[in-house]
Design an enzyme around this catalytic site. Structure first.
Site, PDB file in Angstrom:
ATOM      1  N   GLU A 119      31.331  48.716  48.849  1.00  0.00           N
ATOM      2  CA  GLU A 119      30.625  48.886  47.575  1.00  0.00           C
ATOM      3  C   GLU A 119      29.490  47.871  47.441  1.00  0.00           C
ATOM      4  OE1 GLU A 119      34.258  48.308  45.171  1.00  0.00           O
ATOM      5  OE2 GLU A 119      33.202  46.651  44.188  1.00  0.00           O
ATOM      6  N   ARG A 153      41.176  46.757  45.480  1.00  0.00           N
ATOM      7  CA  ARG A 153      40.006  46.487  46.305  1.00  0.00           C
ATOM      8  C   ARG A 153      39.926  47.581  47.364  1.00  0.00           C
ATOM      9  NH1 ARG A 153      38.687  43.764  42.728  1.00  0.00           N
ATOM     10  NH2 ARG A 153      38.178  41.528  42.673  1.00  0.00           N
ATOM     11  N   GLY A 176      51.919  43.019  39.628  1.00  0.00           N
ATOM     12  CA  GLY A 176      51.476  41.892  38.807  1.00  0.00           C
ATOM     13  C   GLY A 176      51.268  42.365  37.390  1.00  0.00           C
ATOM     14  N   HIS A 200      33.452  50.683  40.125  1.00  0.00           N
ATOM     15  CA  HIS A 200      34.149  49.412  39.858  1.00  0.00           C
ATOM     16  C   HIS A 200      34.038  49.020  38.378  1.00  0.00           C
ATOM     17  CE1 HIS A 200      35.711  45.620  42.068  1.00  0.00           C
ATOM     18  NE2 HIS A 200      36.176  45.648  40.823  1.00  0.00           N
TER      19      HIS A 200
END
Ligand code: 8YV
Length: 333
Positions: free
Chosen positions: A270, A241, A157, A288
């Site tokens: 997480e 992810r 993407g 993150h």
């Protein structure tokens, strides 16, 4: 006067943005919660017309069932695996995300993790700080080259394309990718990447970056079998992810020399990180922070606000949120 829509904001936001929201809506703010239970989420959503949420807030069928007023969910983030899009569409609730504004920042972080892991930067620093650097030697902290290596990208993407450009144009890498659908040839040429099947990607990549959405189909795509296909000298980077990787299989491969290094920005549980990962030296771990620059976080929140304002029928884009995910699906439902 007509009552103003009520909007719940799940996390503390930038002041300027809060002001904008306040111009259109009655804001409901709540204390930050690490892990929402479905019950608590339902409670938060129950009396509001719209909500601005982050990856921590799961919005599924159960929560929606108890939120009769809810008309719009603005997710801050491009990934929206925290949303049950089907359930939202069936309930006529507009869902939006924040693509584009975080693409380059997140690609930067992906490349940073790749370089840090392959060149053992954080491991080297820990070693130095521990006072273990007694003398220079030819064999200290030998890593893997980035330039000229084969870069594999899983998921092509916007962010994947950003990584590809960095690799091809900046570091002279041979870039291979795998994706659900192949890019048009002109676009492949522009980003400097070549389409291959997953098996070829796994076995030929010197460095593999994961940038695909998390769906049932991508759960544990990188499992023990996939890791076994990779070169023992390879680096794995995950900025997508956590659930895409079987973390125990990864820890095992890293601990036993079947994979050289890894860089992870995302984790299955997480903010909890598995002790098996924390125990390893050949891994770079970040909390993150893929999109975490001030400019990008502000742009993400601004886009989420624009989406919410439009979705709830106010502002210049009324009815046409700039990055809606399910307008067609709502019509079809
Ligand atoms: C966000 C992300 O920080 O965009 C995404 O998909 O994972 C991050 O940029 C996160 O989603 C905040 O909700």
């Amino acid at each position: 006067a007509e009552a103003r829509p009520r909007v719940w904001v799940s996390q503390p936001l930038f002041d300027a943005v809060v002001e904008q929201l306040g111009a259109h809506f009655d804001l409901v703010t709540t204390a930050q919660v690490t892990a929402y239970t479905p019950e608590l989420m339902a409670e938060r959503l129950a009396g509001v017309d719209g909500a601005l949420v982050t990856l921590n807030e799961r919005v599924g069928a159960a929560e929606i069932a108890q939120a009769p007023r809810l008309r719009a969910i603005a997710n801050v983030g491009v990934g929206y695996n925290n949303l049950d899009l089907d359930a939202l569409s069936k309930a006529g609730i507009v869902a939006t995300n924040t693509p584009d504004v975080l693409t380059e920042t997140t690609a930067d972080l992906g490349f940073s993790l790749l370089m840090a892991a392959a060149r053992r930067i954080t491991e080297s620093e820990r070693w130095l700080r521990d006072g273990r650097w007694q003398q220079w030697s030819f064999k200290t902290m030998l890593g893997a080259d980035i330039h000229g290596a084969t870069l594999g990208i899983l998921g092509m993407g916007r962010i994947g394309q950003g990584i590809a450009r960095r690799g091809a144009l900046g570091f002279g890498m041979k870039v291979l990718y795998h994706n659900r659908s192949r890019l048009p040839e002109a676009q492949e040429r522009e980003v400097g990447a070549q389409y291959v099947d997953l098996d070829t990607l796994l076995s030929q990549a010197d460095h593999l970056v994961l940038v695909l959405p998390y769906t049932p189909a991508s759960h544990h795509v990188i499992n023990a079998a996939a890791l076994a296909r990779m070169k023992p000298t390879a680096t794995l980077v995950n900025i997508a992810r956590g659930g895409i990787v079987d973390e125990l299989a990864l820890a095992d491969a890293l601990a036993h020399g079947r994979l050289a290094a890894a860089g992870l920005d995302v984790f299955e549980g997480e903010p909890a990180v598995r002790p098996e990962l924390l125990a390893l030296d050949n891994i770079v771990l970040t909390p993150h922070i893929g999109s975490a620059t001030l400019a990008t976080r502000q742009a993400m929140v601004q886009l989420a606000v624009d989406n919410l304002v439009a979705a709830l029928g106010a502002g210049p884009d009324a009815g046409q949120p700039p990055s809606a995910l399910n307008l067609e699906a709502i019509k079809a439902a």
